[in-house]
Structures are given as C-alpha cells and as structure tokens.
Design a protein around this motif. Structure first.
Motif, PDB file in Angstrom:
ATOM      1  N   LEU A 154       0.838  -1.208   0.000  1.00 32.67           N
ATOM      2  CA  LEU A 154       0.000   0.000   0.000  1.00 32.67           C
ATOM      3  C   LEU A 154       0.870   1.255   0.000  1.00 32.67           C
ATOM      4  CD1 LEU A 154      -2.818  -0.707   2.628  1.00 32.67           C
ATOM      5  CD2 LEU A 154      -3.067  -0.481   0.168  1.00 32.67           C
ATOM      6  N   PRO A 155       0.443   2.302  -0.681  1.00 33.73           N
ATOM      7  CA  PRO A 155       1.186   3.562  -0.603  1.00 33.73           C
ATOM      8  C   PRO A 155       1.080   4.147   0.808  1.00 33.73           C
ATOM      9  CG  PRO A 155      -0.319   3.577  -2.482  1.00 33.73           C
ATOM     10  CD  PRO A 155      -0.649   2.374  -1.652  1.00 33.73           C
ATOM     11  N   LEU A 156       2.225   4.497   1.393  1.00 29.03           N
ATOM     12  CA  LEU A 156       2.268   5.168   2.688  1.00 29.03           C
ATOM     13  C   LEU A 156       2.708   6.600   2.428  1.00 29.03           C
ATOM     14  CD1 LEU A 156       3.993   2.620   5.103  1.00 29.03           C
ATOM     15  CD2 LEU A 156       1.573   3.045   4.756  1.00 29.03           C
ATOM     16  N   LEU A 157       1.874   7.554   2.793  1.00 25.55           N
ATOM     17  CA  LEU A 157       2.168   8.964   2.582  1.00 25.55           C
ATOM     18  C   LEU A 157       2.488   9.572   3.931  1.00 25.55           C
ATOM     19  CD1 LEU A 157      -0.817   9.020   0.277  1.00 25.55           C
ATOM     20  CD2 LEU A 157       1.483   9.538  -0.498  1.00 25.55           C
ATOM     21  N   LEU A 158       3.738   9.964   4.099  1.00 25.13           N
ATOM     22  CA  LEU A 158       4.197  10.472   5.384  1.00 25.13           C
ATOM     23  C   LEU A 158       4.209  11.991   5.362  1.00 25.13           C
ATOM     24  CD1 LEU A 158       6.512   7.718   4.941  1.00 25.13           C
ATOM     25  CD2 LEU A 158       5.480   7.943   7.176  1.00 25.13           C
ATOM     26  N   ILE A 159       3.745  12.574   6.464  1.00 22.83           N
ATOM     27  CA  ILE A 159       3.627  14.022   6.542  1.00 22.83           C
ATOM     28  C   ILE A 159       4.077  14.479   7.926  1.00 22.83           C
ATOM     29  CG2 ILE A 159       1.204  14.012   7.277  1.00 22.83           C
ATOM     30  CD1 ILE A 159       0.778  16.410   5.331  1.00 22.83           C
ATOM     31  N   CYS A 160       4.631  15.669   7.982  1.00 23.19           N
ATOM     32  CA  CYS A 160       5.005  16.340   9.221  1.00 23.19           C
ATOM     33  C   CYS A 160       4.867  17.837   8.926  1.00 23.19           C
ATOM     34  CB  CYS A 160       6.421  15.949   9.648  1.00 23.19           C
ATOM     35  SG  CYS A 160       7.726  16.562   8.578  1.00 23.19           S
ATOM     36  N   PRO A 161       5.132  18.713   9.875  1.00 25.51           N
ATOM     37  CA  PRO A 161       4.907  20.134   9.593  1.00 25.51           C
ATOM     38  C   PRO A 161       5.641  20.685   8.363  1.00 25.51           C
ATOM     39  CG  PRO A 161       5.081  19.824  11.949  1.00 25.51           C
ATOM     40  CD  PRO A 161       5.389  18.495  11.307  1.00 25.51           C
ATOM     41  N   THR A 162       6.895  20.288   8.148  1.00 28.24           N
ATOM     42  CA  THR A 162       7.656  20.846   7.018  1.00 28.24           C
ATOM     43  C   THR A 162       8.002  19.829   5.941  1.00 28.24           C
ATOM     44  OG1 THR A 162       9.771  20.440   8.092  1.00 28.24           O
ATOM     45  CG2 THR A 162       8.727  22.588   8.503  1.00 28.24           C
ATOM     46  N   GLY A 163       7.957  18.558   6.259  1.00 27.24           N
ATOM     47  CA  GLY A 163       8.309  17.513   5.302  1.00 27.24           C
ATOM     48  C   GLY A 163       9.677  16.907   5.547  1.00 27.24           C
ATOM     49  N   ALA A 164      10.497  17.516   6.425  1.00 25.77           N
ATOM     50  CA  ALA A 164      11.852  17.014   6.669  1.00 25.77           C
ATOM     51  C   ALA A 164      11.840  15.657   7.370  1.00 25.77           C
ATOM     52  CB  ALA A 164      12.650  18.032   7.477  1.00 25.77           C
ATOM     53  N   ARG A 165      11.131  15.563   8.486  1.00 24.26           N
ATOM     54  CA  ARG A 165      11.031  14.289   9.214  1.00 24.26           C
ATOM     55  C   ARG A 165      10.348  13.234   8.367  1.00 24.26           C
ATOM     56  NH1 ARG A 165       8.308  15.873  14.701  1.00 24.26           N
ATOM     57  NH2 ARG A 165       8.227  17.796  13.544  1.00 24.26           N
ATOM     58  N   ALA A 166       9.344  13.651   7.606  1.00 27.25           N
ATOM     59  CA  ALA A 166       8.607  12.712   6.760  1.00 27.25           C
ATOM     60  C   ALA A 166       9.526  12.084   5.723  1.00 27.25           C
ATOM     61  CB  ALA A 166       7.432  13.415   6.087  1.00 27.25           C
TER      62      ALA A 166
ATOM     63  N   ARG B 200      10.935   2.447   3.701  1.00 26.06           N
ATOM     64  CA  ARG B 200      11.311   1.729   2.478  1.00 26.06           C
ATOM     65  C   ARG B 200      12.335   0.640   2.805  1.00 26.06           C
ATOM     66  NH1 ARG B 200      10.810   6.855  -0.033  1.00 26.06           N
ATOM     67  NH2 ARG B 200      13.038   7.225   0.200  1.00 26.06           N
ATOM     68  N   LYS B 201      13.275   0.947   3.696  1.00 24.98           N
ATOM     69  CA  LYS B 201      14.252  -0.069   4.113  1.00 24.98           C
ATOM     70  C   LYS B 201      13.577  -1.215   4.847  1.00 24.98           C
ATOM     71  CE  LYS B 201      18.266   2.925   4.443  1.00 24.98           C
ATOM     72  NZ  LYS B 201      19.176   3.656   5.342  1.00 24.98           N
ATOM     73  N   ALA B 202      12.470  -0.935   5.525  1.00 24.78           N
ATOM     74  CA  ALA B 202      11.735  -1.967   6.264  1.00 24.78           C
ATOM     75  C   ALA B 202      10.783  -2.757   5.364  1.00 24.78           C
ATOM     76  CB  ALA B 202      10.955  -1.325   7.409  1.00 24.78           C
ATOM     77  N   GLY B 203      10.770  -2.461   4.068  1.00 20.55           N
ATOM     78  CA  GLY B 203       9.958  -3.243   3.138  1.00 20.55           C
ATOM     79  C   GLY B 203       8.701  -2.574   2.628  1.00 20.55           C
ATOM     80  N   HIS B 204       8.393  -1.382   3.103  1.00 24.52           N
ATOM     81  CA  HIS B 204       7.227  -0.644   2.590  1.00 24.52           C
ATOM     82  C   HIS B 204       7.679   0.071   1.314  1.00 24.52           C
ATOM     83  CE1 HIS B 204       4.483  -1.249   5.991  1.00 24.52           C
ATOM     84  NE2 HIS B 204       5.583  -1.230   6.732  1.00 24.52           N
ATOM     85  N   GLU B 205       7.560  -0.637   0.189  1.00 22.94           N
ATOM     86  CA  GLU B 205       8.116  -0.163  -1.070  1.00 22.94           C
ATOM     87  C   GLU B 205       7.548   1.166  -1.555  1.00 22.94           C
ATOM     88  OE1 GLU B 205       5.772  -3.306  -3.691  1.00 22.94           O
ATOM     89  OE2 GLU B 205       7.146  -4.289  -2.285  1.00 22.94           O
ATOM     90  N   LYS B 206       6.328   1.495  -1.167  1.00 24.47           N
ATOM     91  CA  LYS B 206       5.695   2.720  -1.648  1.00 24.47           C
ATOM     92  C   LYS B 206       5.584   3.788  -0.557  1.00 24.47           C
ATOM     93  CE  LYS B 206       2.957   0.496  -5.256  1.00 24.47           C
ATOM     94  NZ  LYS B 206       1.596   0.247  -5.720  1.00 24.47           N
ATOM     95  N   ALA B 207       6.555   3.834   0.352  1.00 27.18           N
ATOM     96  CA  ALA B 207       6.572   4.876   1.382  1.00 27.18           C
ATOM     97  C   ALA B 207       7.152   6.139   0.761  1.00 27.18           C
ATOM     98  CB  ALA B 207       7.407   4.427   2.572  1.00 27.18           C
ATOM     99  N   MET B 208       6.434   7.261   0.901  1.00 29.68           N
ATOM    100  CA  MET B 208       6.906   8.524   0.326  1.00 29.68           C
ATOM    101  C   MET B 208       6.427   9.693   1.173  1.00 29.68           C
ATOM    102  SD  MET B 208       4.519   8.099  -3.008  1.00 29.68           S
ATOM    103  CE  MET B 208       4.414   6.332  -2.895  1.00 29.68           C
ATOM    104  N   ALA B 209       7.244  10.720   1.191  1.00 30.62           N
ATOM    105  CA  ALA B 209       6.917  11.919   1.966  1.00 30.62           C
ATOM    106  C   ALA B 209       6.055  12.857   1.130  1.00 30.62           C
ATOM    107  CB  ALA B 209       8.201  12.627   2.379  1.00 30.62           C
ATOM    108  N   VAL B 210       5.180  13.581   1.801  1.00 32.53           N
ATOM    109  CA  VAL B 210       4.414  14.643   1.142  1.00 32.53           C
ATOM    110  C   VAL B 210       5.320  15.875   1.136  1.00 32.53           C
ATOM    111  CG1 VAL B 210       2.352  16.088   1.234  1.00 32.53           C
ATOM    112  CG2 VAL B 210       2.210  13.682   1.899  1.00 32.53           C
ATOM    113  N   THR B 211       5.729  16.287  -0.041  1.00 31.79           N
ATOM    114  CA  THR B 211       6.650  17.404  -0.186  1.00 31.79           C
ATOM    115  C   THR B 211       6.052  18.678   0.395  1.00 31.79           C
ATOM    116  OG1 THR B 211       7.461  16.385  -2.216  1.00 31.79           O
ATOM    117  CG2 THR B 211       8.041  18.685  -1.865  1.00 31.79           C
ATOM    118  N   GLY B 212       6.822  19.325   1.256  1.00 32.56           N
ATOM    119  CA  GLY B 212       6.356  20.568   1.867  1.00 32.56           C
ATOM    120  C   GLY B 212       5.568  20.354   3.142  1.00 32.56           C
TER     121      GLY B 212
END
Length: 136
Positions: free
Chosen positions: A87-99, A107-119
């Motif tokens: 499943l796509p995992l969309l990670l978000i935080c206030p600025t996008g840096a931590r995400a 992604r290293k843990a096997g969640h191939e579709k992990a991605m940060a929300v830019t900004g």
C-alpha cells in the motif's frame, strides 16, 4: 563549425543550465516525495494511508484530516502501520523534513511505496486541503 567556435560561451551556458535542471529533477525523484495533489490521488484511488510522523503535541495543534499519528521516534515496528507493505504510505510532518527521513526508514523496512508529502503540512494547508485539530 564556425558557429560553435564563435558561440562557445552560449553553448556552455545552455548545457550547464540543462544539466542543472536535470540534476534537480533527479534529486526530486530520488527523495521519493510527492506533491499534495498526487498524495490525495493515492489516498483516493490506491487506498494510500496518510501517516503523520509529528510528535503528539504537534499533531494535536493541527493535522491533515484522516491522518494517523505515529511519531517518528516510534515508527520502527509500530503496530499502527498497515500490514500490507504494498500500500502507498504517505508520510507528513509540519515541514516535510522528518517525513522524508521516515519514508527512507520505511522503504528499508519493506514498505516499497513509502513517500513523503513534499512541503509537509504547510503545503497541505496552502493547497486548501482539510486540516483538523484534536479536541483538547
């Protein structure tokens, strides 16, 4: 050939400019980040899961509607993560840096579709997408 010799500086400038644009595009794709519009598309059409990696106090101050809060520090091995690693995992935080860092870990843990929300949440708000506050 005379044209190339007479205009070598312009040609060098054009090649440098094109190279920098290409470099920027490659860096953007390497980070695995997506914009807010693509994030919403993934949530709506591909059952993407929005995960806020902010600390609980930050999450309570404001978060994207529908986001699950899993703080960055407790992300590894968190039970709240979907068991379906495709499943796509969309990670978000206030600025996008931590995400961005969180996406790399997942992604290293096997969640191939992990991605940060830019900004981050700032971009989410700027796009006019819904933000909620946790009741106090």
């Amino acid at each position: 050939m005379k044209f190339l010799i007479d205009n070598w500086m312009l040609i060098l400038l054009a090649a440098s400019s094109g190279g920098l644009l290409l470099w920027q595009a490659l860096q953007k794709n390497a980070g695995g980040g997506v914009g807010t519009a693509e994030a919403v598309r993934l949530i709506n059409r591909e059952k993407g899961v929005l995960i806020d990696v902010s600390e609980p106090a930050e999450f309570a101050a404001g978060h994207a509607v529908g986001a699950r809060n899993i703080p960055f520090g407790s992300l590894e091995g968190a039970k709240e993560l979907p068991s379906n690693k495709a499943l796509p995992l969309l990670l978000i935080c206030p600025t996008g840096a931590r995400a961005g860092r969180a996406a790399g870990l997942l992604r290293k843990a096997g969640h191939e579709k992990a991605m940060a929300v830019t900004g981050g949440l700032n971009a989410w708000r700027e796009a006019g997408l819904p933000v909620d506050k946790k009741p106090a």
